[in-house]
Design an enzyme around this catalytic site. Structure first.
Site, PDB file in Angstrom:
ATOM      1  N   ASP A 165       3.105  -4.670   7.999  1.00  0.00           N
ATOM      2  CA  ASP A 165       1.895  -3.863   7.847  1.00  0.00           C
ATOM      3  C   ASP A 165       0.710  -4.825   7.947  1.00  0.00           C
ATOM      4  OD1 ASP A 165      -0.376  -2.681   6.859  1.00  0.00           O
ATOM      5  OD2 ASP A 165       0.558  -1.857   5.062  1.00  0.00           O
TER       6      ASP A 165
ATOM      7  N   LYS B  57     -10.434  -0.765  10.594  1.00  0.00           N
ATOM      8  CA  LYS B  57     -10.641  -1.951   9.761  1.00  0.00           C
ATOM      9  C   LYS B  57     -10.958  -3.170  10.627  1.00  0.00           C
ATOM     10  CE  LYS B  57      -7.293  -0.208   6.426  1.00  0.00           C
ATOM     11  NZ  LYS B  57      -7.914   0.308   5.201  1.00  0.00           N
TER      12      LYS B  57
ATOM     13  N   HIS C 262       0.875  -1.177   0.000  1.00  0.00           N
ATOM     14  CA  HIS C 262       0.000   0.000   0.000  1.00  0.00           C
ATOM     15  C   HIS C 262       0.914   1.230   0.000  1.00  0.00           C
ATOM     16  CE1 HIS C 262      -2.753   2.929   1.923  1.00  0.00           C
ATOM     17  NE2 HIS C 262      -3.749   2.149   1.528  1.00  0.00           N
TER      18      HIS C 262
ATOM     19  N   CYS D 296      -4.761   2.689  -3.630  1.00  0.00           N
ATOM     20  CA  CYS D 296      -3.526   3.142  -2.975  1.00  0.00           C
ATOM     21  C   CYS D 296      -2.384   2.162  -3.211  1.00  0.00           C
ATOM     22  CB  CYS D 296      -3.722   3.364  -1.477  1.00  0.00           C
ATOM     23  SG  CYS D 296      -4.913   4.627  -1.103  1.00  0.00           S
TER      24      CYS D 296
ATOM     25  N   GLN E  70      -4.570  -5.237   6.884  1.00  0.00           N
ATOM     26  CA  GLN E  70      -5.585  -6.162   6.348  1.00  0.00           C
ATOM     27  C   GLN E  70      -5.493  -7.550   6.968  1.00  0.00           C
ATOM     28  OE1 GLN E  70      -7.945  -5.078   4.511  1.00  0.00           O
ATOM     29  NE2 GLN E  70      -7.105  -3.132   3.813  1.00  0.00           N
TER      30      GLN E  70
HETATM   31  N1  PMP Z   1      -1.733  -0.815   4.601  1.00  0.00           N
HETATM   32  C1  PMP Z   1      -2.692  -1.523   4.003  1.00  0.00           C
HETATM   33  C2  PMP Z   1      -2.378  -2.887   3.476  1.00  0.00           C
HETATM   34  C3  PMP Z   1      -3.972  -0.989   3.889  1.00  0.00           C
HETATM   35  O1  PMP Z   1      -4.923  -1.695   3.282  1.00  0.00           O
HETATM   36  C4  PMP Z   1      -4.232   0.292   4.406  1.00  0.00           C
HETATM   37  C5  PMP Z   1      -5.604   0.925   4.282  1.00  0.00           C
HETATM   38  N2  PMP Z   1      -6.242   0.734   3.069  1.00  0.00           N
HETATM   39  C6  PMP Z   1      -3.200   0.982   5.024  1.00  0.00           C
HETATM   40  C7  PMP Z   1      -1.963   0.393   5.106  1.00  0.00           C
HETATM   41  C8  PMP Z   1      -3.395   2.351   5.601  1.00  0.00           C
HETATM   42  O2  PMP Z   1      -4.275   2.303   6.675  1.00  0.00           O
HETATM   43  P1  PMP Z   1      -4.836   3.640   7.316  1.00  0.00           P
HETATM   44  O3  PMP Z   1      -5.403   4.443   6.183  1.00  0.00           O
HETATM   45  O4  PMP Z   1      -5.888   3.166   8.257  1.00  0.00           O
HETATM   46  O5  PMP Z   1      -3.714   4.320   7.992  1.00  0.00           O
END
Ligand code: PMP
Length: 422
Positions: A216, A242, A139, A380, A219
Site C-alpha cells: 500500500d 495524494k 489503514h 482510519c 503515503q
Molecule cells: N492507505 C493509506 C496508508 C492511506 O493513508 C490512505 C488514505 N488516507 C489509503 C490507503 C486510502 O486511500 P484512498 O482513500 O485514496 O483510497
C-alpha cells in the site's frame, strides 16, 4: 520560541535556499488563500494534497478541447483523448519503473486497488485455513478488504506487531509468514506514524516462503522514489489525489503474469474482446481491469501531476521534507505536554501527537481558527490507536510546499490551544 533560522544549521540552510519552496508555492493557487482571516497553513497532506496549476489546467484543457470517450471512437477527439489517457499510463509506468505499461491499471484510488486484488487474486488464492498477513499499522483500507475475504473463505487474518517507536518487529513478521500464508499486504509508509517500512527486506522475506506481496503505497508514492522492479512486489497501490493529482483516480501496479491469470474485477464495456450470450472473451491487459468509462480527465490530471513531481525530483522532495520533518519534530515535540506518536528511525513527513489532558478534536478546532489545517481523529487506523492506547491524535502531515514558517505557526497554535484548553 525558536524559529527556523535559529534551529537550522548552515548546511540545512543552504539546502533550503537551493529548494525553491516560495517559487513552488506559486504553482499552487489554493495555498494563497486565507482561512478565518488568517493565512492558510495546509498541513493535512496525508489526507489529500493540493494541486498545482499544471494539473488543474490539464483537466480543464481536456474538458475544453478534447473531451471524448476513449478506446471507442474513430473520430479525432476520441483519438486525442485515448492518446492522452494512454500517455498518462506510460508516465505512471515510468514513475514506478514498471516493466510494461499494461501492468498499470487505473482505478479510483488505493482503496479500490486493494479491493480489486482481494476480490480477484485473493479469492482465487485464499482458501479455508489459509492466512493473509498484514501489519499493525495498516489503514482500514488494507485491513477490511482482507477481513471480508477471510470471512468468506474461512481464512485467518494475521497481524505483524510493531514496537513503541512504531517500527515493524521484523522477527515477528518473519515468524508470521507461515506455510499457510497466501498473501502479505503491507503498508509502505504509515499515514499515522510516518514510519517507512523496510519493504524491500519484507518482500524478500515473504518471497523466501513463496508468499506474494501487495504494498500500500498511498503515503509513499508522493514522498519517496518507488521502483517496483527493485522492490519486486507483486502489487503496488497508490492514489492520485495524494500525489498532487485529482481525486477519483489511482493506480494498481501488478506483475503482468499475475494480472493475466487473474479473473476480472468488474464486468462491462471495454474489458471485453467479444461477447455472446453464451460466452465472453476478456480483453487483454490492462483493459481487462478497466470496465466502463474510466476517470479519463483524472488520469490525464494524474499524468500532469507525475510530470510536475518529476520536474522537482523525488530525491529533492525527500531531502527537503526530511529537513521539515526534523525541524517540526524538534519544535512540536519540544512543547511541554506534547507527545509525538511515531518515532521510527526511518520516517516520512508525518507528525502525529497528543497533548496531555486535551482532546485532539478540541486542538483541531483551535488550530482551524488560526488557519491551520490538520487532521484529528483515528485516521482510519483504529487498531493502531488501540496499540498506542489513545482514542485519537492530531496529525500534521507535510508536503514539499510547506515551510518552516508554517511549522512555527503550528507550534504557536498548539501553545494557544494549551492556554485555552489546558
Ligand atoms: N492507505 C493509506 C496508508 C492511506 O493513508 C490512505 C488514505 N488516507 C489509503 C490507503 C486510502 O486511500 P484512498 O482513500 O485514496 O483510497
Amino acid at each position: 520560541m525558536s524559529t527556523a533560522r535559529d534551529v537550522l544549521n548552515g548546511v540545512d540552510r543552504e539546502r533550503s535556499i537551493r529548494f525553491p519552496v516560495e517559487k513552488i508555492r506559486q504553482d499552487f493557487p489554493l495555498l494563497a488563500n486565507a482561512v478565518h482571516g488568517k493565512p492558510l497553513a495546509y498541513l493535512d497532506n496525508a489526507a489529500t494534497s493540493q494541486k498545482p496549476l499544471a494539473v488543474i489546467e490539464a483537466e480543464e484543457l481536456f474538458y475544453r478541447r478534447d473531451c471524448s470517450n476513449i478506446h471507442r471512437g474513430v473520430h479525432e477527439l476520441s483519438e486525442r483523448a485515448t492518446r492522452w489517457y494512454e500517455d498518462a499510463r506510460t508516465k505512471v509506468q515510468q514513475f514506478l519503473n514498471a516493466r510494461e505499461s499494461r501492468e498499470i491499471i487505473f482505478v479510483r484510488g488505493t482503496t479500490e486497488a486493494i479491493n480489486l486484488v482481494a476480490s480477484t487474486f485473493g479469492r482465487k488464492q485464499v482458501g479455508a485455513g489459509d492466512e493473509v498477513l498484514i501489519t499493525a499499522m495498516e489503514h482500514h483500507s488494507n485491513i477490511v478488504p482482507w477481513q471480508i475475504l477471510c470471512e468468506e473463505k474461512g481464512a485467518r487474518l494475521r497481524v505483524a506487531p510493531i514496537n513503541d517507536r512504531g517500527e515493524i518487529v521484523f522477527e515477528e513478521y518473519e515468524r508470521l509468514l507461515s506455510p499457510r500464508t497466501r498473501l502479505a499486504a503491507l503498508v509502505h509508509v504509515s499515514n499515522v506514524l510516518g514510519t517507512i517500512n523496510p519493504v524491500r527486506e519484507m518482500v524478500e522475506a515473504a518471497h523466501r516462503r513463496n508468499v506474494p506481496v501487495l504494498l500500500d503505497g498511498a503515503q509513499a508514492a508522493p514522498h519517496l522514489k518507488v521502483d517496483v522492479q527493485a522492490l519486486d512486489c507483486e502489487f503496488y497501490a497508490f492514489s492520485g489525489h495524494k500525489l498532487y493529482g485529482p481525486t477519483g483516480v489511482g493506480v494498481l501496479y501488478g506483475k503482468a503474469g499475475l494480472l493475466d491469470a487473474m479473473p476480472p474485477y468488474q464486468g462491462g464495456g471495454d474489458m471485453i474482446r467479444s461477447v455472446t450470450f453464451e460466452k465472453t472473451i476478456y480483453n487483454t491487459l490492462p483493459y481487462k481491469f478497466e470496465a466502463g468509462t474510466p476517470n479519463i480527465a483524472g488520469a490525464i490530471g494524474l499524468g500532469a501531476a507525475v510530470d510536475y513531481v518529476n520536474g522537482i525530483g523525488l530525491d529533492n522532495i525527500a531531502a527537503y521534507e526530511g529537513e521539515l520533518l526534523a525541524y517540526g519534530t524538534r519544535v512540536v515535540g519540544g512543547i511541554s505536554g506534547v507527545r509525538i506518536i511515531g518515532t521510527a528511525r526511518e520516517k516520512a513527513g508525518v507528525i502525529s501527537f497528543v497533548i496531555e489532558g486535551i482532546h485532539p478534536h478540541d486542538v483541531g478546532t483551535v488550530l482551524d481558527q488560526e488557519g491551520i489545517a490538520v487532521r484529528t481523529g483515528h485516521h482510519c487506523a483504529q487498531p493502531l490507536m488501540e496499540r498506542f492506547k489513545i482514542p485519537a491524535a492530531t496529525r500534521a502531515s507535510l508536503a514539499f510546499y510547506n515551510t518552516t514558517r508554517e511549522i512555527d505557526v503550528l507550534a504557536a497554535g498548539i501553545r494557544k490551544a494549551k492556554e485555552l484548553l489546558g
